[in-house]
Write an enzyme that holds these catalytic residues in place. Structure first.
Site, PDB file in Angstrom:
ATOM      1  CD  GLU A 140      -3.118   5.664  -5.791  1.00  0.00           C
ATOM      2  OE1 GLU A 140      -3.263   6.477  -4.857  1.00  0.00           O
ATOM      3  OE2 GLU A 140      -3.899   4.717  -6.000  1.00  0.00           O
ATOM      4  CD  GLU A 180      -2.856   1.178  -0.017  1.00  0.00           C
ATOM      5  OE1 GLU A 180      -3.094   2.298  -0.531  1.00  0.00           O
ATOM      6  OE2 GLU A 180      -3.333   0.121  -0.452  1.00  0.00           O
TER       7      GLU A 180
END
Length: 171
Positions: free
Chosen positions: A88, A81
């Protein structure tokens, strides 16, 4: 074209004049984890499930290898994550406007986290279900579990409510 190695004094000048302390990387890493915890809802959810897995590992009579596997899979999901958050951010920086390839990169990274989360869920089910179905608990496990819950709650409050003790923009 090959060049000669830069002498250490010149390398310091090229980096901004001062050599960085060895612990600066640890500070940056801690800031990255704190940023992800504050800004990414999925990271908080996965951290909660990692804490829950740790509590079950304390309560159930698991061997050291099983506890290590729980810790490894929980850490792998949280690390994935963090990598997804970094990817991102990099994609947003490289492509501020909407682009199909940017979407593919983000979706694929999120898919990797999902696959690892599902594998972690399977590992947890295989390790936790047999002792849970027998209602078999570790003697003295409640003390470890409550300590782990207290640590998790304290970290949650510190990461969500208080400003960070360091600012990476200073360095």
């Amino acid at each position: 074209m090959r060049t000669l190695p830069t002498p250490s004094g010149e390398a310091d000048e090229l980096r901004g004049g001062l050599a960085r302390a060895p612990s600066i990387g640890l500070r940056f890493a801690a800031f990255g984890i704190a940023y992800a915890y504050r800004s990414e809802r999925n990271f908080r959810i996965q951290a909660f499930f990692a804490l829950l897995a740790g509590v079950f590992a304390c309560l159930l009579p698991l061997g050291p290898h099983a506890i290590g596997l729980v810790a490894l899979t929980s850490g792998a999901v949280l690390s994935a994550e963090l990598l997804n958050t970094a990817l991102e951010a990099a994609v947003d920086l490289a492509s501020p406007s909407l682009h199909p390839l940017a979407r593919i990169a983000k979706d694929a990274a999120a898919g990797a986290v999902l696959v690892l989360s599902l594998v972690s869920l399977l590992v947890g089910a295989l390790l936790f279900l047999p002792p849970l179905l027998r209602l078999e608990f570790r003697p003295g496990g409640w003390a470890w579990a409550s300590g782990l819950l207290g640590l998790g709650f304290t970290l949650h409050i510190l990461l969500r409510r208080f400003p960070l003790a360091f600012d990476p923009a200073r360095d």
